[in-house]
Design a protein around this motif. Structure first.
Motif, short mmCIF file in Angstrom:
data_model
loop_
_atom_site.label_atom_id
_atom_site.label_comp_id
_atom_site.label_asym_id
_atom_site.label_seq_id
_atom_site.Cartn_x
_atom_site.Cartn_y
_atom_site.Cartn_z
N VAL A 54 -16.86 -79.34 29.49
CA VAL A 54 -18.23 -78.89 29.26
C VAL A 54 -18.98 -79.87 28.36
CG1 VAL A 54 -19.63 -77.06 28.18
CG2 VAL A 54 -17.70 -76.46 29.66
N SER A 55 -18.30 -80.43 27.38
CA SER A 55 -18.95 -81.37 26.47
C SER A 55 -18.88 -82.81 26.97
CB SER A 55 -18.32 -81.27 25.08
OG SER A 55 -16.98 -81.66 25.12
N ASP A 56 -18.48 -83.01 28.22
CA ASP A 56 -18.39 -84.33 28.85
C ASP A 56 -17.45 -85.29 28.14
OD1 ASP A 56 -19.98 -83.85 31.06
OD2 ASP A 56 -21.83 -84.31 29.97
N GLN A 57 -16.44 -84.77 27.47
CA GLN A 57 -15.44 -85.63 26.83
C GLN A 57 -14.39 -86.10 27.83
OE1 GLN A 57 -13.97 -83.32 23.56
NE2 GLN A 57 -15.70 -83.84 22.23
N ILE A 58 -14.16 -85.28 28.87
CA ILE A 58 -13.25 -85.67 29.94
C ILE A 58 -13.87 -85.26 31.27
CG2 ILE A 58 -11.12 -85.54 28.56
CD1 ILE A 58 -10.54 -82.82 29.85
N SER A 59 -13.42 -85.90 32.33
CA SER A 59 -13.94 -85.57 33.66
C SER A 59 -13.24 -84.32 34.20
CB SER A 59 -13.70 -86.74 34.63
OG SER A 59 -12.32 -86.87 34.88
N THR A 60 -13.82 -83.74 35.22
CA THR A 60 -13.21 -82.55 35.82
C THR A 60 -11.86 -82.89 36.47
OG1 THR A 60 -14.55 -82.89 37.81
CG2 THR A 60 -15.35 -81.29 36.21
N SER A 61 -11.75 -84.08 37.05
CA SER A 61 -10.46 -84.45 37.66
C SER A 61 -9.39 -84.62 36.58
CB SER A 61 -10.59 -85.70 38.52
OG SER A 61 -10.90 -86.81 37.73
N THR A 62 -9.75 -85.18 35.44
CA THR A 62 -8.80 -85.31 34.33
C THR A 62 -8.42 -83.93 33.82
OG1 THR A 62 -9.69 -87.46 33.69
CG2 THR A 62 -8.45 -86.25 32.01
N ALA A 63 -9.39 -83.05 33.72
CA ALA A 63 -9.12 -81.69 33.27
C ALA A 63 -8.16 -80.99 34.22
CB ALA A 63 -10.42 -80.89 33.15
N LEU A 64 -8.39 -81.14 35.52
CA LEU A 64 -7.50 -80.54 36.51
C LEU A 64 -6.08 -81.08 36.36
CD1 LEU A 64 -7.18 -78.64 38.89
CD2 LEU A 64 -7.87 -80.52 40.39
N ASP A 65 -5.97 -82.39 36.16
CA ASP A 65 -4.65 -83.00 35.96
C ASP A 65 -3.97 -82.43 34.70
OD1 ASP A 65 -4.96 -84.55 38.22
OD2 ASP A 65 -5.51 -86.38 37.10
N GLN A 66 -4.74 -82.31 33.63
CA GLN A 66 -4.18 -81.78 32.38
C GLN A 66 -3.76 -80.32 32.53
OE1 GLN A 66 -6.99 -82.45 29.21
NE2 GLN A 66 -6.61 -84.66 29.18
N LEU A 67 -4.56 -79.52 33.20
CA LEU A 67 -4.21 -78.11 33.41
C LEU A 67 -2.97 -77.98 34.30
CD1 LEU A 67 -7.77 -76.59 33.83
CD2 LEU A 67 -6.23 -76.32 31.87
N THR A 68 -2.90 -78.81 35.31
CA THR A 68 -1.73 -78.80 36.21
C THR A 68 -0.48 -79.20 35.43
OG1 THR A 68 -3.10 -79.31 38.12
CG2 THR A 68 -0.74 -79.76 38.32
N ALA A 69 -0.58 -80.24 34.64
CA ALA A 69 0.57 -80.70 33.84
C ALA A 69 1.00 -79.63 32.85
CB ALA A 69 0.21 -81.99 33.10
N GLN A 70 0.03 -78.97 32.24
CA GLN A 70 0.35 -77.92 31.27
C GLN A 70 1.07 -76.76 31.95
OE1 GLN A 70 -1.10 -74.63 30.68
NE2 GLN A 70 0.08 -74.39 28.81
N ARG A 71 0.61 -76.37 33.13
CA ARG A 71 1.27 -75.28 33.88
C ARG A 71 2.71 -75.65 34.23
NH1 ARG A 71 -3.44 -74.68 36.61
NH2 ARG A 71 -2.69 -75.94 38.34
N TRP A 72 2.90 -76.88 34.72
CA TRP A 72 4.24 -77.31 35.08
C TRP A 72 5.14 -77.40 33.86
CZ3 TRP A 72 6.71 -77.10 39.40
CH2 TRP A 72 6.00 -77.07 40.60
N LEU A 73 4.63 -77.87 32.75
CA LEU A 73 5.43 -77.96 31.53
C LEU A 73 5.84 -76.57 31.05
CD1 LEU A 73 6.66 -79.83 29.44
CD2 LEU A 73 4.50 -79.75 28.19
#
Length: 117
Positions: A54-73
């Protein structure tokens, strides 16, 4: 938490391959604690990722990657905790022989001895 997880995984893996190694501490309990911590912090972690988008610190694709990694971890820690618990409850130790294998070996030895007589 990543250092704790890496250390627990490394010690658990080393313990499984080294018959002479004594496992330092209780790996099953450590994995349970890491899994619990991951579960407790899931919501906060996800919220931070969304806030960064939301604050444009990361892109949506990066956010999706981070959320996916967090779920898998989180899933990985849960499964490893279950495996460690199961091994701990079964009393599996490095170099130990599971009861089924011991029974089969005893039967084979008895059969071979009978044939030799």
């Amino acid at each position: 938490i990543t250092r704790r997880l890496a250390y627990a995984l490394e010690q658990g893996a080393q313990w499984l391959v080294d018959d002479g190694m004594t496992l330092p501490g209780d790996i099953a309990e450590e994995m349970r604690q890491i899994s619990l911590w991951m579960q407790q912090h899931q919501h906060t972690t996800r919220r931070h990722v969304v806030e960064h988008v939301v604050s444009d610190q990361i892109s949506t694709s990066t956010a999706l990657d981070q959320l996916t990694a967090q779920r898998w971890l989180e899933r990985l820690t849960r499964h490893i905790a279950r495996i460690a618990e199961t091994l701990d409850e079964a009393g599996v130790r490095p170099g130990s022989t599971p009861a089924a294998e011991t029974s089969a070996e005893t039967k084979t030895s008895t059969s071979e001895a009978a044939l030799a007589s």
